[in-house]
Design a protein around this motif. Structure first.
Motif, PDB file in Angstrom:
ATOM      1  N   ARG A 129      46.657  -8.775  -0.314  1.00  0.00           N
ATOM      2  CA  ARG A 129      48.083  -8.613  -0.610  1.00  0.00           C
ATOM      3  C   ARG A 129      48.668  -9.917  -1.139  1.00  0.00           C
ATOM      4  O   ARG A 129      49.373  -9.937  -2.163  1.00  0.00           O
ATOM      5  N   ALA A 130      48.358 -11.028  -0.463  1.00  0.00           N
ATOM      6  CA  ALA A 130      48.842 -12.325  -0.944  1.00  0.00           C
ATOM      7  C   ALA A 130      48.256 -12.648  -2.317  1.00  0.00           C
ATOM      8  O   ALA A 130      48.946 -13.187  -3.191  1.00  0.00           O
ATOM      9  N   GLY A 131      46.997 -12.302  -2.506  1.00  0.00           N
ATOM     10  CA  GLY A 131      46.369 -12.527  -3.803  1.00  0.00           C
ATOM     11  C   GLY A 131      47.035 -11.735  -4.912  1.00  0.00           C
ATOM     12  O   GLY A 131      47.186 -12.222  -6.037  1.00  0.00           O
ATOM     13  N   GLU A 132      47.455 -10.516  -4.593  1.00  0.00           N
ATOM     14  CA  GLU A 132      48.178  -9.706  -5.574  1.00  0.00           C
ATOM     15  C   GLU A 132      49.503 -10.369  -5.933  1.00  0.00           C
ATOM     16  O   GLU A 132      49.874 -10.445  -7.113  1.00  0.00           O
ATOM     17  N   TRP A 133      50.211 -10.866  -4.941  1.00  0.00           N
ATOM     18  CA  TRP A 133      51.488 -11.536  -5.203  1.00  0.00           C
ATOM     19  C   TRP A 133      51.303 -12.752  -6.108  1.00  0.00           C
ATOM     20  O   TRP A 133      52.115 -12.993  -6.998  1.00  0.00           O
ATOM     21  N   MET A 134      50.253 -13.542  -5.845  1.00  0.00           N
ATOM     22  CA  MET A 134      50.092 -14.793  -6.594  1.00  0.00           C
ATOM     23  C   MET A 134      49.234 -14.657  -7.838  1.00  0.00           C
ATOM     24  O   MET A 134      48.963 -15.639  -8.526  1.00  0.00           O
ATOM     25  N   GLY A 135      48.770 -13.442  -8.128  1.00  0.00           N
ATOM     26  CA  GLY A 135      47.967 -13.228  -9.329  1.00  0.00           C
ATOM     27  C   GLY A 135      46.585 -13.825  -9.239  1.00  0.00           C
ATOM     28  O   GLY A 135      46.007 -14.230 -10.260  1.00  0.00           O
ATOM     29  N   ALA A 136      46.009 -13.878  -8.042  1.00  0.00           N
ATOM     30  CA  ALA A 136      44.680 -14.465  -7.848  1.00  0.00           C
ATOM     31  C   ALA A 136      43.606 -13.602  -8.488  1.00  0.00           C
ATOM     32  O   ALA A 136      43.563 -12.389  -8.273  1.00  0.00           O
ATOM     33  N   TYR A 137      42.725 -14.231  -9.236  1.00  0.00           N
ATOM     34  CA  TYR A 137      41.660 -13.480  -9.891  1.00  0.00           C
ATOM     35  C   TYR A 137      40.435 -13.288  -8.993  1.00  0.00           C
ATOM     36  O   TYR A 137      39.577 -12.459  -9.294  1.00  0.00           O
ATOM     37  N   ARG A 138      40.349 -14.038  -7.892  1.00  0.00           N
ATOM     38  CA  ARG A 138      39.280 -13.869  -6.910  1.00  0.00           C
ATOM     39  C   ARG A 138      39.858 -14.020  -5.504  1.00  0.00           C
ATOM     40  O   ARG A 138      40.721 -14.876  -5.271  1.00  0.00           O
ATOM     41  N   ILE A 139      39.339 -13.214  -4.568  1.00  0.00           N
ATOM     42  CA  ILE A 139      39.636 -13.356  -3.142  1.00  0.00           C
ATOM     43  C   ILE A 139      38.330 -13.764  -2.477  1.00  0.00           C
ATOM     44  O   ILE A 139      37.445 -12.938  -2.240  1.00  0.00           O
ATOM     45  N   VAL A 140      38.185 -15.049  -2.222  1.00  0.00           N
ATOM     46  CA  VAL A 140      36.940 -15.601  -1.692  1.00  0.00           C
ATOM     47  C   VAL A 140      36.901 -15.402  -0.179  1.00  0.00           C
ATOM     48  O   VAL A 140      37.904 -15.588   0.507  1.00  0.00           O
ATOM     49  N   PHE A 141      35.734 -15.030   0.346  1.00  0.00           N
ATOM     50  CA  PHE A 141      35.602 -14.888   1.798  1.00  0.00           C
ATOM     51  C   PHE A 141      34.158 -15.065   2.225  1.00  0.00           C
ATOM     52  O   PHE A 141      33.229 -14.860   1.438  1.00  0.00           O
ATOM     53  N   HIS A 142      33.975 -15.472   3.491  1.00  0.00           N
ATOM     54  CA  HIS A 142      32.656 -15.561   4.108  1.00  0.00           C
ATOM     55  C   HIS A 142      32.385 -14.221   4.793  1.00  0.00           C
ATOM     56  O   HIS A 142      33.177 -13.792   5.643  1.00  0.00           O
ATOM     57  N   PRO A 143      31.273 -13.566   4.499  1.00  0.00           N
ATOM     58  CA  PRO A 143      31.077 -12.199   4.997  1.00  0.00           C
ATOM     59  C   PRO A 143      30.951 -12.072   6.513  1.00  0.00           C
ATOM     60  O   PRO A 143      31.446 -11.105   7.085  1.00  0.00           O
ATOM     61  N   GLY A 144      30.254 -13.018   7.177  1.00  0.00           N
ATOM     62  CA  GLY A 144      30.111 -12.863   8.626  1.00  0.00           C
ATOM     63  C   GLY A 144      28.933 -13.625   9.188  1.00  0.00           C
ATOM     64  O   GLY A 144      28.423 -14.567   8.563  1.00  0.00           O
ATOM     65  N   PHE A 145      28.483 -13.198  10.356  1.00  0.00           N
ATOM     66  CA  PHE A 145      27.383 -13.837  11.068  1.00  0.00           C
ATOM     67  C   PHE A 145      26.359 -12.785  11.470  1.00  0.00           C
ATOM     68  O   PHE A 145      26.681 -11.603  11.612  1.00  0.00           O
ATOM     69  N   TYR A 146      25.136 -13.247  11.681  1.00  0.00           N
ATOM     70  CA  TYR A 146      24.099 -12.312  12.138  1.00  0.00           C
ATOM     71  C   TYR A 146      24.338 -11.861  13.577  1.00  0.00           C
ATOM     72  O   TYR A 146      23.999 -10.728  13.942  1.00  0.00           O
ATOM     73  N   SER A 147      24.908 -12.718  14.391  1.00  0.00           N
ATOM     74  CA  SER A 147      25.347 -12.366  15.752  1.00  0.00           C
ATOM     75  C   SER A 147      24.246 -11.697  16.577  1.00  0.00           C
ATOM     76  O   SER A 147      24.465 -10.715  17.277  1.00  0.00           O
ATOM     77  N   GLY A 148      23.042 -12.261  16.492  1.00  0.00           N
ATOM     78  CA  GLY A 148      21.940 -11.742  17.294  1.00  0.00           C
ATOM     79  C   GLY A 148      21.269 -10.506  16.730  1.00  0.00           C
ATOM     80  O   GLY A 148      20.305 -10.005  17.325  1.00  0.00           O
ATOM     81  N   GLN A 149      21.747  -9.996  15.634  1.00  0.00           N
ATOM     82  CA  GLN A 149      21.157  -8.820  14.993  1.00  0.00           C
ATOM     83  C   GLN A 149      20.102  -9.259  13.972  1.00  0.00           C
ATOM     84  O   GLN A 149      20.070 -10.415  13.542  1.00  0.00           O
ATOM     85  N   SER A 150      19.264  -8.334  13.567  1.00  0.00           N
ATOM     86  CA  SER A 150      18.382  -8.629  12.447  1.00  0.00           C
ATOM     87  C   SER A 150      19.236  -8.825  11.198  1.00  0.00           C
ATOM     88  O   SER A 150      20.367  -8.320  11.110  1.00  0.00           O
TER      89      SER A 150
END
Length: 295
Positions: free
Chosen positions: A91-112
């Protein structure tokens, strides 16, 4: 074309974020990644001000979503909060016209690794349903290669995520790859292999990148360092040579502690030729290929 800019406001900038793109343009840079890494707190007014200011100054804007995202968590409530944070960033990216929304997907958290990736992709499916329900338009999520070996976000995992969903493009953080692989890649061939893998699996037209010098341990990323701290990698020149040789358009976001000043040093290393009002042609220094093509 290669665009360069800081991760967050320039070090000495004291004004409102809505006018930061004017400051960045005055520095002769042309990209900006808004940092919502500790929560999406930007108001609609400020975000729309960033959009207006960026367009007036030809600054390409991206937004980095909060660090507290774990789409692969085995816990339902953690995944739900992660989806909500990504919706806020979109939503914030839409307001500011961001062409990419960068994020870290996650952690393995003990899973394969396979299970963690499956859970992440299920969460993304839910995220996209929510994005549609909120009628958020023009978004492009950009999952990032991550620097810790406990994190979901190897190059192959990022490619698979981007293959699986529309409106997803990779963020290639060269320092994270270097830390995750504990000191590799280093040569032009190494970086060309990364770009070739992207080309073989994704329809790349404009690649979003991060760069910093980085300190790492056996577990991966430890600390970002400035370009002057040359004892830390990854080496800059072979990355730049590989990018230019591949010939796509790029945005390079500098994540060092001296983010804007080091972005200018990257630009100097590239050897920029001025044509017209803005820099539109970038060529490598001639020694790069000879010095870094193999070791």
């Amino acid at each position: 074309m290669i665009r360069l800019g800081p991760a967050g406001n320039p070090v000495d900038y004291k004004g409102e974020s809505s006018k930061v793109c004017s400051y960045i343009r005055a520095m002769n840079l042309d990209a900006y990644e808004y940092q919502a890494t500790y929560g999406v707190r930007v108001s609609e007014r400020i975000a729309k001000g960033i959009k207006e200011d960026s367009r007036e100054n030809d600054i390409l804007v991206s937004i980095h979503a909060p660090y507290y995202i774990n789409l692969s968590s085995p816990k339902d409530d953690v995944r739900e909060r992660s989806i909500e944070r990504l919706i806020q960033a979109a939503r914030a990216g839409e307001w500011m016209g961001a062409y990419r929304i960068v994020f870290h997907p996650g952690f393995y958290s003990g899973q394969s690794k396979e299970r963690a990736l499956k859970v992440c992709e299920e969460s993304i499916g839910r995220l996209l349903e929510e994005i549609e329900a909120y009628n958020i338009q023009g978004f492009c999520f950009a999952p990032e290669t991550t620097g810790r070996r406990s994190q979901l976000g190897s190059l192959s995992e990022i490619i698979e995520i981007c293959q699986s969903f529309d409106n997803f493009e990779p963020t290639i953080d060269f320092a994270h790859i270097y830390a995750r692989r504990r000191g590799a890649p280093r040569t032009v061939e190494d970086y060309m292999n990364i770009l070739d893998l992207l080309e073989d699996n994704l329809d790349i037209k404009h690649l979003h990148c991060h760069y910093t010098r980085i300190e790492y341990t056996d577990k991966g990323e430890k600390k970002h360092h400035s370009l002057d701290e040359k004892e830390y990698g990854p080496p800059l020149e072979p990355i730049l040579y590989a990018l230019i040789e591949k010939g796509w358009d790029y945005t390079i976001i500098c994540e060092t502690p001296q983010r804007d000043l080091d972005a200018l040093k990257i630009k100097e290393t590239l050897g920029v030729y001025h044509m017209g009002k803005y820099n539109i042609l970038v060529v490598p220094l001639p020694f790069i290929k000879e010095k870094f093509y193999s070791r």
